[in-house]
Enzyme design. Sequence first.
Site, PDB file in Angstrom:
ATOM      1  CG  ASN A  24      -2.229  -0.832   0.832  1.00  0.00           C
ATOM      2  OD1 ASN A  24      -3.092  -0.390   0.089  1.00  0.00           O
ATOM      3  ND2 ASN A  24      -2.299  -2.055   1.343  1.00  0.00           N
ATOM      4  CD  GLU A 233      10.266   3.791  10.161  1.00  0.00           C
ATOM      5  OE1 GLU A 233       9.512   2.954  10.687  1.00  0.00           O
ATOM      6  OE2 GLU A 233      10.036   4.302   9.050  1.00  0.00           O
TER       7      GLU A 233
HETATM    8  C1  LIG Z   1       7.671   4.967   6.315  1.00  0.00           C
HETATM    9  N1  LIG Z   1       8.098   3.934   7.180  1.00  0.00           N
HETATM   10  C2  LIG Z   1       7.322   2.888   7.632  1.00  0.00           C
HETATM   11  N2  LIG Z   1       7.520   2.468   8.906  1.00  0.00           N
HETATM   12  C3  LIG Z   1       6.761   1.490   9.437  1.00  0.00           C
HETATM   13  N3  LIG Z   1       5.767   0.884   8.779  1.00  0.00           N
HETATM   14  C4  LIG Z   1       5.523   1.269   7.521  1.00  0.00           C
HETATM   15  C5  LIG Z   1       6.297   2.264   6.886  1.00  0.00           C
HETATM   16  N4  LIG Z   1       5.843   2.409   5.634  1.00  0.00           N
HETATM   17  C6  LIG Z   1       4.817   1.518   5.497  1.00  0.00           C
HETATM   18  N5  LIG Z   1       4.601   0.855   6.643  1.00  0.00           N
HETATM   19  C7  LIG Z   1       3.558  -0.150   6.959  1.00  0.00           C
HETATM   20  O1  LIG Z   1       2.988  -0.623   5.758  1.00  0.00           O
HETATM   21  C8  LIG Z   1       1.583  -0.329   5.705  1.00  0.00           C
HETATM   22  C9  LIG Z   1       1.161  -0.013   4.296  1.00  0.00           C
HETATM   23  O2  LIG Z   1       1.261  -1.168   3.498  1.00  0.00           O
HETATM   24  P1  LIG Z   1       0.282  -2.434   3.625  1.00  0.00           P
HETATM   25  O3  LIG Z   1      -1.074  -1.925   3.997  1.00  0.00           O
HETATM   26  O4  LIG Z   1       0.861  -3.326   4.686  1.00  0.00           O
HETATM   27  O5  LIG Z   1       0.314  -3.036   2.259  1.00  0.00           O
HETATM   28  C10 LIG Z   1       1.426   0.855   6.672  1.00  0.00           C
HETATM   29  O6  LIG Z   1       0.103   0.960   7.156  1.00  0.00           O
HETATM   30  C11 LIG Z   1       2.425   0.488   7.760  1.00  0.00           C
HETATM   31  O7  LIG Z   1       1.882  -0.472   8.633  1.00  0.00           O
END
Ligand SMILES: CNc1ncnc2c1ncn2[C@@H]1O[C@H](COP(=O)(O)O)[C@@H](O)[C@H]1O
Length: 370
Positions: A24, A233
């Site tokens: 996403n 992070e």
């Molecule tokens: C920028 N740094 C980051 N740090 C932590 N988690 C992140 C992220 N970027 C993305 N996500 C994680 O990935 C989800 C979106 O993709 P999906 O819905 O899983 O496909 C976000 O809601 C978060 O949980």
Amino acid sequence: MEEERVDMEWCRWLPKIELHAHLNGSIRDSTLLELAKILDDKNVIVFSDVEHVVLKADRSLRECFTMFDLIHLLATDHKAIRRIAKEAVEDFAAENVIYLELRTTPKKNDSIGMTKRSYVEAVIAGIESVETVKVEFIPSDENTKKPIKTIPIIDSYEPKTKKIYVRLLLSIDRRETTAAALETVELASEMKDSGVIGIDLSGNPRIGDWFTVLPALNRAKELELPITLHCGEVPNKKEIQAMLEFCPQRIGHAVFLEDDEWKTLKSSYIPVEICLSSNVKTRCVPSYDDHHFIDLYNAKHPLVLCTDDPGMFSISLSREYYIAAKTFGLTKAQLHEMAMEAITYVFADHKVKKALEEIFKDSERKLTQQ
Ligand SMILES: CNc1ncnc2c1ncn2[C@@H]1O[C@H](COP(=O)(O)O)[C@@H](O)[C@H]1O
Ligand SMILES: [Zn+2]
């Protein structure tokens, strides 16, 4: 050999391995806007409110998670999930990514009959519907006796690579309960023969607790599912130490480690998924020059360049290689070696690694002739 000059075109030509990309976070802006229009027509949202949010270029880490909530609202149903998975694979292939570990958080939505399993099945259907490039998705492991899914190449579209290996990691969101996290791990284990290959822990690093998800991660270990953790992070010494002690197969980010944790990391040889632009754009790292990549690189610590969220940050993996070259003065040979080294850190089996090695041997030959 011609005068050394790394440019974007060369970085696109370079075969690459992507090990840290959230589904996403990989959606095209144009697709997000189309999905927003559909919801506007249904009076679920107001398009003009969403448009400027989608097109905003720079976001702090906090703003990213607000954006993810919006994205999850827009890309809600099975049809949208299939579409974004298909487009994500096409976009990575267009950048000459030859092996992609795509990660996503299985979602449940009773109101539309979505279960975590049906969500993952929609992602898989999307990957299998790619028509612009051959996709090797279901593991070719002899024990499973499943055919390799390949789809004929359509002439009208020119992806950089002719074939892309794709594997899925199921993400646990830090907001989830222990039971929900366990459900994801069991699902990953059940779907091992369907292209799911491991587990990721992600989500807003300021929310949730390591000990809530630990039982699920321990279960993943028991089930021999490889694990990667978003680690450091934001500053959180206790959690970073606990994560390093857990000894996952890989970690992502590794920004806020202190001296003793750097020592632990370096002696552990846990590979680090480096997300240069993600860290700089979310202001976790002040500038590319200040990025810890170069310290790990000089220490010959295992690492791999990744995008994290190419849609969210409007970036590509080719561009991340270009930025590394420009910022740290890396040569073509060094970039090629770094890209190839990533084979060691993929979660796929030996057979896939051998196939990837062949691709890099070929590009190495071409590199020496350039
Ligand atoms: C920028 N740094 C980051 N740090 C932590 N988690 C992140 C992220 N970027 C993305 N996500 C994680 O990935 C989800 C979106 O993709 P999906 O819905 O899983 O496909 C976000 O809601 C978060 O949980
Ligand atoms: Zn991430």
